[in-house]
Design a protein around this motif. Structure first.
Motif, PDB file in Angstrom:
ATOM      1  N   ARG A 160      44.437  48.602  22.559  1.00 10.54           N
ATOM      2  CA  ARG A 160      43.463  48.544  21.465  1.00 10.54           C
ATOM      3  C   ARG A 160      44.164  48.558  20.099  1.00 10.54           C
ATOM      4  O   ARG A 160      43.783  47.837  19.186  1.00 10.54           O
ATOM      5  CB  ARG A 160      42.517  49.738  21.597  1.00 10.54           C
ATOM      6  CG  ARG A 160      41.188  49.555  20.928  1.00 10.54           C
ATOM      7  CD  ARG A 160      40.257  50.677  21.381  1.00 10.54           C
ATOM      8  NE  ARG A 160      38.952  50.615  20.761  1.00 10.54           N
ATOM      9  CZ  ARG A 160      37.900  50.023  21.318  1.00 10.54           C
ATOM     10  NH1 ARG A 160      38.013  49.425  22.482  1.00 10.54           N
ATOM     11  NH2 ARG A 160      36.720  50.031  20.695  1.00 10.54           N
ATOM     12  N   ASP A 172      41.833  51.637  13.022  1.00 15.04           N
ATOM     13  CA  ASP A 172      41.040  50.539  12.471  1.00 15.04           C
ATOM     14  C   ASP A 172      40.313  51.013  11.196  1.00 15.04           C
ATOM     15  O   ASP A 172      40.366  50.365  10.140  1.00 15.04           O
ATOM     16  CB  ASP A 172      40.023  50.102  13.537  1.00 15.04           C
ATOM     17  CG  ASP A 172      39.408  48.757  13.235  1.00 15.04           C
ATOM     18  OD1 ASP A 172      39.946  48.023  12.373  1.00 15.04           O
ATOM     19  OD2 ASP A 172      38.375  48.428  13.850  1.00 15.04           O
ATOM     20  N   ILE A 175      43.970  45.784  17.144  1.00 13.68           N
ATOM     21  CA  ILE A 175      43.582  46.148  15.760  1.00 13.68           C
ATOM     22  C   ILE A 175      44.643  45.648  14.776  1.00 13.68           C
ATOM     23  O   ILE A 175      44.331  45.069  13.731  1.00 13.68           O
ATOM     24  CB  ILE A 175      43.404  47.685  15.653  1.00 13.68           C
ATOM     25  CG1 ILE A 175      42.160  48.116  16.439  1.00 13.68           C
ATOM     26  CG2 ILE A 175      43.330  48.142  14.208  1.00 13.68           C
ATOM     27  CD1 ILE A 175      42.105  49.615  16.758  1.00 13.68           C
ATOM     28  N   ASP A 228      40.465  53.560  17.283  1.00  9.25           N
ATOM     29  CA  ASP A 228      39.525  53.069  16.265  1.00  9.25           C
ATOM     30  C   ASP A 228      39.696  53.796  14.935  1.00  9.25           C
ATOM     31  O   ASP A 228      39.353  53.263  13.879  1.00  9.25           O
ATOM     32  CB  ASP A 228      38.087  53.185  16.771  1.00  9.25           C
ATOM     33  CG  ASP A 228      37.792  52.139  17.850  1.00  9.25           C
ATOM     34  OD1 ASP A 228      38.605  51.186  17.989  1.00  9.25           O
ATOM     35  OD2 ASP A 228      36.777  52.266  18.558  1.00  9.25           O
ATOM     36  N   ARG A 244      44.387  41.894  14.407  1.00  8.66           N
ATOM     37  CA  ARG A 244      43.191  41.489  13.652  1.00  8.66           C
ATOM     38  C   ARG A 244      43.413  41.655  12.155  1.00  8.66           C
ATOM     39  O   ARG A 244      42.934  40.857  11.348  1.00  8.66           O
ATOM     40  CB  ARG A 244      42.001  42.329  14.137  1.00  8.66           C
ATOM     41  CG  ARG A 244      40.681  42.027  13.492  1.00  8.66           C
ATOM     42  CD  ARG A 244      39.501  42.298  14.425  1.00  8.66           C
ATOM     43  NE  ARG A 244      39.638  43.490  15.240  1.00  8.66           N
ATOM     44  CZ  ARG A 244      39.351  44.730  14.837  1.00  8.66           C
ATOM     45  NH1 ARG A 244      38.923  44.944  13.607  1.00  8.66           N
ATOM     46  NH2 ARG A 244      39.496  45.768  15.660  1.00  8.66           N
ATOM     47  N   HIS A 245      44.184  42.673  11.770  1.00  8.36           N
ATOM     48  CA  HIS A 245      44.388  42.936  10.334  1.00  8.36           C
ATOM     49  C   HIS A 245      45.722  42.396   9.822  1.00  8.36           C
ATOM     50  O   HIS A 245      46.064  42.613   8.657  1.00  8.36           O
ATOM     51  CB  HIS A 245      44.326  44.444  10.070  1.00  8.36           C
ATOM     52  CG  HIS A 245      42.967  45.030  10.284  1.00  8.36           C
ATOM     53  ND1 HIS A 245      41.862  44.664   9.541  1.00  8.36           N
ATOM     54  CD2 HIS A 245      42.528  45.959  11.168  1.00  8.36           C
ATOM     55  CE1 HIS A 245      40.807  45.342   9.951  1.00  8.36           C
ATOM     56  NE2 HIS A 245      41.172  46.133  10.946  1.00  8.36           N
TER      57      HIS A 245
END
Ligand SMILES: Cc1ncc(COP(=O)(O)O)c(C=O)c1O
Length: 495
Positions: free
Chosen positions: A258, A223, A262, A220, A265-266
């Motif tokens: 994960r 992220d 991420i 994260d 998603r970006h």
């Protein structure tokens, strides 16, 4: 950084001693060693390694050393393989050199096909280089040009992890996370952004008891860094499957799944820097296969030839290749025999040119050597050897945990780091002065004198790094353990 090794004083009167003195004098006068404080050899000899055989190398005094680092994470199949050397010699006689600039040659074609068949998913395109730094550099350049070509010109930044080493050329250095080897070359190429690594031994308190929570937090942080920088400015995330620098940080469970999510998603590319972790180091051809994630680009070098000749490269997904075309309109119906039955063989259609090239990249001799190296992998099932023996390697190294100086033993496959501490209970590390005295002053020369080549490194916290040839078995693990036990015990008594 390297340190003086006590190779003794060849002060004898015979012709052999005279030849050794001449070699040393010439080395001291003319040779510049990499990442080496040359002044540290002012009063001592440089180690001169003259030949190798199997898991061992020999110096010019005839002394034998167990190659516990495969040279520099390179010699996967071990030393002295005549058939691999001969493959190179045959190629040099047939076609020593031709560039991959507008031309192809058979060995590069064959190797590209073979690597595509071994790589995960749709990594079907190989861009060769001569080294790992050039592979990393090429991946960043490709990411930048790719995004410009598809209408996202603002994406140029790259994320990488604290203390990670990704090479020394100016682009690769900007991705490297070691301030100590960058300061002298500032200003860096713009765009390098750091995120935390996966050193669970030194996890922040709030996640220190739970490796999965630690992995979620570390992912994260990627992220959060992308959000902070602005996703429209970020091109790629560069991660090793197991981070070498700092002493082998394997990924926590769930970490890469994960990170992949991420990145998707970006719209950011995931580059798996496998310069060390590919070609069996972790028991698979590619490290990403061990941890089950799909990169957009894999960078490789080192073990692809086991060092019998230099070679590196990057493997690129079909999707990334799209704007650059296939060179042939009718390739969509073609299925490479080695990839038969696997997805992703349709040909891309763009017309852009990747504006990048290297004279010696994909050198015919190196490509021939790489093919012969992969033959050895297959013939001797080296991946199976690593998978069958890695548990024994781990268990043997873990025996060292009874020593007061050993804080953590970590790694996977044939790739381990042993973190040294001053106080096991508190995990207190050494001061700079102690570290200097311990690593450079004592450990490096003592391990070498004891007949073990490995690396005592303090670019993060002090660690011993091990990455022996993939042919090693229990007998070699025991030797490594015995030498380390004796030298680390003595080191502790000297503190
Ligand atoms: C992960 C990683 N990337 C890149 C490099 C740079 O490779 P080279 O020294 O071949 O330029 C290295 C070298 O050790 C490495 O470990």
């Amino acid at each position: 950084m390297s340190t003086p090794h006590g190779t003794g004083d060849p002060s004898g009167a015979g012709p052999q001693a005279a030849a050794q003195r001449h070699l040393q004098a010439t080395a001291h006068r003319h040779l510049w060693l990499h990442f080496t404080r040359m002044s540290s050899y002012a009063e001592s000899d440089m180690p001169v390694i003259v030949r190798g055989s199997g898991q061992y190398v020999y110096d010019n005094r005839g002394k034998r050393y167990l190659d516990g680092l495969s040279g520099l994470f390179v010699s996967q199949i071990g030393h002295g393989r005549a058939e691999v050397a001969e493959a190179g010699a045959r190629q040099a006689a047939e076609l020593a050199y031709f560039p991959l600039w507008s031309y192809a040659h058979p060995r590069a074609i064959e190797l590209a096909e073979r690597l595509s068949a071994l790589a995960p998913g749709q990594l079907n395109r190989v861009f060769f280089t001569t080294s790992g730094s050039e592979a990393v550099e090429s991946a960043w350049k490709l990411a930048k040009q790719y995004f410009k070509t598809i209408g996202q010109p603002g994406r140029y930044k790259v994320l990488s992890r604290d203390i990670a080493y990704h090479g020394t050329s100016m682009g690769a250095l900007a991705i490297t996370g070691l301030p100590g080897i960058k300061e002298a070359f500032e200003p860096m190429a713009p765009g390098g952004v750091r995120v935390p690594n996966t050193n669970f031994y030194r996890a922040p308190d709030f996640v220190s008891g739970d490796v999965e929570a630690f992995g979620r937090w570390a992912a994260d942080e990627i992220d959060r860094a992308i959000e902070r920088e602005g996703p429209e400015s970020v091109a790629a995330v560069f991660l090793e499957p197991v981070q070498n620098s700092g002493g082998c940080f394997p990924p926590p469970p769930g970490y890469f799944a994960r990170v992949r999510e991420i990145c998707d998603r970006h719209g950011v590319l995931l580059v798996s820097d496998e310069v060390i972790c590919a070609f069996g180091r972790l028991g698979y051809y590619f490290g990403s296969q061990r941890y089950g994630y799909q990169p957009d680009i894999i960078t490789f070098a080192k073990g692809v030839t086991s060092g019998y000749s230099p070679l590196g490269g990057m493997m690129v997904s079909d999707a990334l290749m799209e704007p650059f075309g296939s060179g042939r309109e009718d390739i969509s119906g073609f299925e490479s025999p080695r990839r038969a039955g696997r997805a992703g063989t349709s040909g891309p259609s763009g017309t852009a040119t990747f504006l990048h090239g290297i004279t010696f990249a994909g050198h015919p001799v190196s490509a021939a050597v790489a093919l012969a190296n992969l033959d050895v992998f297959e013939k001797e099932d080296l991946l199976a050897n690593v998978r069958a023996n890695e548990g024994a390697f781990r268990a043997t190294l873990e025996k060292l945990s009874d020593l007061p100086i050993v804080g953590d033993v970590r790694g996977d496959g044939y790739f381990y780091g042993i973190e040294l501490v001053k106080d096991k209970g508190t995990k207190q590390t050494f001061s700079d002065e102690e570290s200097e005295r311990l690593l450079r002053g004592y450990l490096s020369p003592a391990l070498f004198e004891a007949g073990l080549i490995c690396r005592a490194d303090d670019r993060g916290d002090p660690v011993i790094q091990l990455a022996p040839p993939l042919t090693c078995t229990r007998e070699h693990f025991d030797q490594i353990e015995q030498i380390l036990r004796a030298v680390l015990t003595e080191a502790w008594s000297q503190l």
